[in-house]
Design an enzyme around this catalytic site. Structure first.
Site, PDB file in Angstrom:
ATOM      1  N   GLY A  49       0.808  -1.208   0.000  1.00 22.49           N
ATOM      2  CA  GLY A  49       0.000   0.000   0.000  1.00 22.49           C
ATOM      3  C   GLY A  49       0.839   1.254   0.000  1.00 22.49           C
ATOM      4  O   GLY A  49       2.076   1.214  -0.062  1.00 22.49           O
ATOM      5  N   TYR A  61     -14.154   4.205  10.830  1.00 18.76           N
ATOM      6  CA  TYR A  61     -12.711   3.958  10.740  1.00 18.76           C
ATOM      7  C   TYR A  61     -12.040   4.229  12.083  1.00 18.76           C
ATOM      8  O   TYR A  61     -11.223   3.434  12.563  1.00 18.76           O
ATOM      9  CB  TYR A  61     -12.111   4.833   9.643  1.00 18.76           C
ATOM     10  CG  TYR A  61     -10.613   4.816   9.582  1.00 18.76           C
ATOM     11  CD1 TYR A  61      -9.903   3.630   9.441  1.00 18.76           C
ATOM     12  CD2 TYR A  61      -9.882   6.008   9.665  1.00 18.76           C
ATOM     13  CE1 TYR A  61      -8.522   3.620   9.389  1.00 18.76           C
ATOM     14  CE2 TYR A  61      -8.506   6.008   9.602  1.00 18.76           C
ATOM     15  CZ  TYR A  61      -7.825   4.816   9.473  1.00 18.76           C
ATOM     16  OH  TYR A  61      -6.453   4.803   9.424  1.00 18.76           O
TER      17      TYR A  61
END
Length: 349
Positions: A11, A180
């Site tokens: 990522g 989140y």
């Protein structure tokens, strides 16, 4: 040098962490699930020369296999950002919390007791505030009606007057205000419990607003800097929510990679759970970031829209003093220099 496994190593932040570990001489292995929120193209075979395995952290057998011979885990894997809507909630909890739980269970089985956790400043919710009458206060979540009327600053919960924002330190109470954020708090709690039961070491790095080359483009799961950069790359003006005066600490991804390198070293010399703000120490407004980026890119000036998202907080900036004192970490890249590079750097497709 210890053998380090980096989860989420393909990522945005993970690739920079892998490169920094390699430069320091570590043996590095990489796992990544290739989640579509972060990857729109197939995963590579290697990251900076390190072999990459496609592993979903919820798969116990695959995780156990990936941990063979590993000394330290750097846990970057997570679904990030505010997402699209509450339909994303099961995926956030599954990837971020169940995935972390499986990883911790398999680390215990493999007798691995050193972990670096990628946490986030979102665990704090709103930042630190003081009221002239009541001292330090924690404002309530902002009401949709107030935001719709452009009343963006959170008032004192006791008397309603304007507050002065300040710096959060690592002892600030946690107050997650998005899905989140709730999953990142859960990760911290899970790793803390694991640490107590195993006698292990966890260094939790609370990243502030990370930006830099390789950010994903045109995705609702990306950070605000990437959203602005994607707009400019398409010839569009960056759209700034609220009035643009929200304060953040933008920290370059190379500095974040350096913090991870310092954290890997720290897991070898301390026992227990400890959190650190990873920030530049030089706050800026979101409007300033958009303006600097547009200027550096030679693109259209930002447009302040007045739009808002209920999951956003107004101000959150941090004291980096603990990371400086205990990890020896100090951010080296100034915002103007980092933005000048980022304005022309490639994004992740």
């Amino acid at each position: 040098m210890p053998h380090v496994l980096v989860t989420g190593g393909a990522g945005f932040i993970g690739t920079h962490v892998v490169a920094a570990l390699h430069r320091a001489g570590h043996q590095v292995s990489v796992v990544d699930a290739g989640h579509p929120g972060a990857h729109r193209t197939p995963l590579p075979d290697t990251v900076d020369g390190a072999p990459l395995r496609r592993v979903d952290l919820r798969d116990r057998a695959a995780v156990a296999d990936a941990l063979t011979g590993v000394d330290v885990v750097v846990h970057q894997a997570a679904v990030v950002g505010l997402g699209v809507n509450l339909d994303d909630l099961p995926e956030y909890v599954g990837c971020n919390d169940l995935g972390t739980a499986v990883l911790l269970a398999e680390m215990a089985r493999a007798d691995i007791h050193r972990l670096v956790l990628a946490s986030s400043m979102v665990v704090y919710g709103e930042g630190a505030y003081r009221c002239a009458r009541h001292g330090a206060v924690r404002p309530a979540p902002r009401a949709a009606a107030d935001l719709a009327d452009a009343r963006f600053e959170p008032p004192c919960p006791d008397c309603g007057i304007a507050l002065d924002p300040g710096l959060v330190d690592e002892e600030t109470s946690l107050d997650p205000r998005s899905v989140y954020a709730a999953t990142k708090v859960a990760q911290e709690h899970l790793t803390s419990a694991w640490c107590r039961q195993t006698g292990g070491t966890v260094v939790a790095l609370r990243y502030h607003n990370v930006y830099g080359p390789g950010m994903p483009q045109d995705t609702p799961y990306s950070g605000v800097a990437a959203i602005f950069r994607s707009a400019l790359a398409a010839g569009r003006a960056p759209r700034v929510f609220e009035d643009g005066c929200q304060r953040r600490d933008f920290v370059h991804v190379d500095d974040v990679a350096a913090a991870n390198l310092a954290a890997v070293a720290a897991t070898g010399c301390r026992v227990g759970w400890r959190a650190y703000n990873i920030a530049s120490g030089h706050p800026a407004t979101i409007g300033q970031m958009a303006t600097e980026l547009a200027r550096a890119a030679g693109g259209p000036a930002p447009v302040v829209t007045g739009d808002f998202r209920l999951g956003d907080v107004r101000h959150v900036v941090a004291s980096p003093a603990r990371a400086r004192a205990e990890l020896g970490f100090r951010a080296a890249i100034r915002l103007t220099d980092g933005v000048a590079e980022f304005a022309h750097a490639p994004l992740r497709g």
